[in-house]
Write a protein that holds these residues in place. Structure first.
Motif, PDB file in Angstrom:
ATOM      1  N   MET A   1       0.843  -1.190   0.000  1.00  0.00           N
ATOM      2  CA  MET A   1       0.000   0.000   0.000  1.00  0.00           C
ATOM      3  C   MET A   1       0.884   1.248   0.000  1.00  0.00           C
ATOM      4  O   MET A   1       1.844   1.351   0.753  1.00  0.00           O
ATOM      5  N   ASN A   2       0.550   2.203  -0.843  1.00  0.00           N
ATOM      6  CA  ASN A   2       1.308   3.438  -0.967  1.00  0.00           C
ATOM      7  C   ASN A   2       0.689   4.496  -0.060  1.00  0.00           C
ATOM      8  O   ASN A   2      -0.443   4.906  -0.267  1.00  0.00           O
ATOM      9  N   THR A   3       1.414   4.913   0.958  1.00  0.00           N
ATOM     10  CA  THR A   3       0.922   5.922   1.880  1.00  0.00           C
ATOM     11  C   THR A   3       1.608   7.246   1.575  1.00  0.00           C
ATOM     12  O   THR A   3       2.829   7.350   1.667  1.00  0.00           O
ATOM     13  N   LYS A   4       0.810   8.231   1.215  1.00  0.00           N
ATOM     14  CA  LYS A   4       1.349   9.543   0.848  1.00  0.00           C
ATOM     15  C   LYS A   4       1.364  10.489   2.035  1.00  0.00           C
ATOM     16  O   LYS A   4       0.517  10.419   2.921  1.00  0.00           O
ATOM     17  N   ALA A   5       2.340  11.391   2.017  1.00  0.00           N
ATOM     18  CA  ALA A   5       2.457  12.433   3.043  1.00  0.00           C
ATOM     19  C   ALA A   5       2.996  13.684   2.364  1.00  0.00           C
ATOM     20  O   ALA A   5       3.502  13.642   1.252  1.00  0.00           O
ATOM     21  N   ILE A   6       2.878  14.790   3.068  1.00  0.00           N
ATOM     22  CA  ILE A   6       3.343  16.068   2.534  1.00  0.00           C
ATOM     23  C   ILE A   6       4.243  16.742   3.562  1.00  0.00           C
ATOM     24  O   ILE A   6       4.033  16.612   4.770  1.00  0.00           O
ATOM     25  N   VAL A   7       5.259  17.441   3.060  1.00  0.00           N
ATOM     26  CA  VAL A   7       6.128  18.260   3.901  1.00  0.00           C
ATOM     27  C   VAL A   7       6.064  19.677   3.359  1.00  0.00           C
ATOM     28  O   VAL A   7       6.335  19.919   2.181  1.00  0.00           O
ATOM     29  N   LEU A   8       5.679  20.611   4.203  1.00  0.00           N
ATOM     30  CA  LEU A   8       5.663  22.026   3.862  1.00  0.00           C
ATOM     31  C   LEU A   8       7.009  22.594   4.298  1.00  0.00           C
ATOM     32  O   LEU A   8       7.331  22.611   5.488  1.00  0.00           O
ATOM     33  N   PHE A   9       7.812  23.025   3.324  1.00  0.00           N
ATOM     34  CA  PHE A   9       9.206  23.387   3.550  1.00  0.00           C
ATOM     35  C   PHE A   9       9.401  24.894   3.448  1.00  0.00           C
ATOM     36  O   PHE A   9       9.182  25.488   2.400  1.00  0.00           O
ATOM     37  N   GLY A  10       9.796  25.515   4.566  1.00  0.00           N
ATOM     38  CA  GLY A  10      10.031  26.957   4.598  1.00  0.00           C
ATOM     39  C   GLY A  10      11.480  27.287   4.920  1.00  0.00           C
ATOM     40  O   GLY A  10      12.289  26.411   5.217  1.00  0.00           O
ATOM     41  N   HIS A  11      11.787  28.564   4.881  1.00  0.00           N
ATOM     42  CA  HIS A  11      13.159  29.013   5.104  1.00  0.00           C
ATOM     43  C   HIS A  11      13.606  28.848   6.544  1.00  0.00           C
ATOM     44  O   HIS A  11      14.654  28.290   6.820  1.00  0.00           O
ATOM     45  N   GLY A  12      12.819  29.347   7.479  1.00  0.00           N
ATOM     46  CA  GLY A  12      13.214  29.382   8.882  1.00  0.00           C
ATOM     47  C   GLY A  12      13.671  30.781   9.253  1.00  0.00           C
ATOM     48  O   GLY A  12      14.030  31.577   8.378  1.00  0.00           O
ATOM     49  N   ALA A  13      13.633  31.079  10.552  1.00  0.00           N
ATOM     50  CA  ALA A  13      14.022  32.400  11.033  1.00  0.00           C
ATOM     51  C   ALA A  13      14.435  32.313  12.497  1.00  0.00           C
ATOM     52  O   ALA A  13      14.085  31.361  13.193  1.00  0.00           O
ATOM     53  N   ARG A  14      15.142  33.331  12.959  1.00  0.00           N
ATOM     54  CA  ARG A  14      15.544  33.370  14.367  1.00  0.00           C
ATOM     55  C   ARG A  14      14.348  33.620  15.289  1.00  0.00           C
ATOM     56  O   ARG A  14      14.281  33.096  16.386  1.00  0.00           O
ATOM     57  N   ASP A  15      13.434  34.442  14.852  1.00  0.00           N
ATOM     58  CA  ASP A  15      12.263  34.804  15.647  1.00  0.00           C
ATOM     59  C   ASP A  15      11.231  33.681  15.551  1.00  0.00           C
ATOM     60  O   ASP A  15      10.701  33.402  14.480  1.00  0.00           O
ATOM     61  N   VAL A  16      10.928  33.042  16.665  1.00  0.00           N
ATOM     62  CA  VAL A  16      10.009  31.900  16.659  1.00  0.00           C
ATOM     63  C   VAL A  16       8.609  32.278  16.176  1.00  0.00           C
ATOM     64  O   VAL A  16       7.875  31.428  15.675  1.00  0.00           O
ATOM     65  N   ARG A  17       8.250  33.558  16.286  1.00  0.00           N
ATOM     66  CA  ARG A  17       6.915  33.987  15.823  1.00  0.00           C
ATOM     67  C   ARG A  17       6.780  33.879  14.307  1.00  0.00           C
ATOM     68  O   ARG A  17       5.674  33.782  13.793  1.00  0.00           O
ATOM     69  N   TRP A  18       7.907  33.872  13.588  1.00  0.00           N
ATOM     70  CA  TRP A  18       7.881  33.738  12.137  1.00  0.00           C
ATOM     71  C   TRP A  18       7.215  32.427  11.724  1.00  0.00           C
ATOM     72  O   TRP A  18       6.606  32.320  10.678  1.00  0.00           O
ATOM     73  N   ARG A  19       7.298  31.435  12.586  1.00  0.00           N
ATOM     74  CA  ARG A  19       6.760  30.103  12.309  1.00  0.00           C
ATOM     75  C   ARG A  19       5.231  30.047  12.386  1.00  0.00           C
ATOM     76  O   ARG A  19       4.611  29.125  11.848  1.00  0.00           O
ATOM     77  N   GLU A  20       4.618  30.994  13.048  1.00  0.00           N
ATOM     78  CA  GLU A  20       3.168  30.933  13.309  1.00  0.00           C
ATOM     79  C   GLU A  20       2.316  30.717  12.059  1.00  0.00           C
ATOM     80  O   GLU A  20       1.415  29.877  12.069  1.00  0.00           O
TER      81      GLU A  20
END
Length: 122
Positions: A1-20
């Motif tokens: 069985m083929n199980t699919k998943a997704i990864v949302l890939f962003g840059h990243g930042a020092r300020d944790v609020r950027w991740r919100e």
């Protein structure tokens, strides 16, 4: 069985609020596509990184992972760094089909959503 998943890939930042907004994006994904697991990943300064996110999906049973670069355009990170990271992940997880979409900013529907957002301000 083929199980699919997704990864949302962003840059990243020092300020944790950027991740919100990325956390909100992942929550929206889960609400709208509950049968397809989603994981966030970041190029730098935040975790998980791409390899960690893919490893998490594989550990949960994914045999196919699609990486969606949540970048506005195809800058140096996507043209140079991302292909190297994705290639390394393909070597590390040879039994998993790994693919990637273009940057979200390359999609006409995303660009139209930004135009619509701006038009609502008028």
């Amino acid at each position: 069985m083929n199980t699919k998943a997704i990864v949302l890939f962003g840059h990243g930042a020092r300020d944790v609020r950027w991740r919100e907004p990325f956390d909100r994006l992942a929550s929206l994904w889960k609400a709208q596509h509950p049968s397809t697991p989603v994981e966030l990943a970041f190029l730098e300064l935040m975790e998980p990184n791409l390899e960690q996110a893919i490893a998490s999906q594989v550990a949960a049973g994914a045999t196919e992972v699609v990486v969606v670069p949540v970048f506005f355009g195809q800058g140096g990170h996507l043209r140079n760094d991302f292909p190297v990271l994705l290639s390394a992940c393909r070597e590390k997880f040879p039994g998993v089909t790994l693919s990637a979409t273009p940057a979200v900013g390359d999609d006409l529907a995303v660009l139209q959503a930004i135009i619509d957002f701006g038009a609502r301000a008028l």
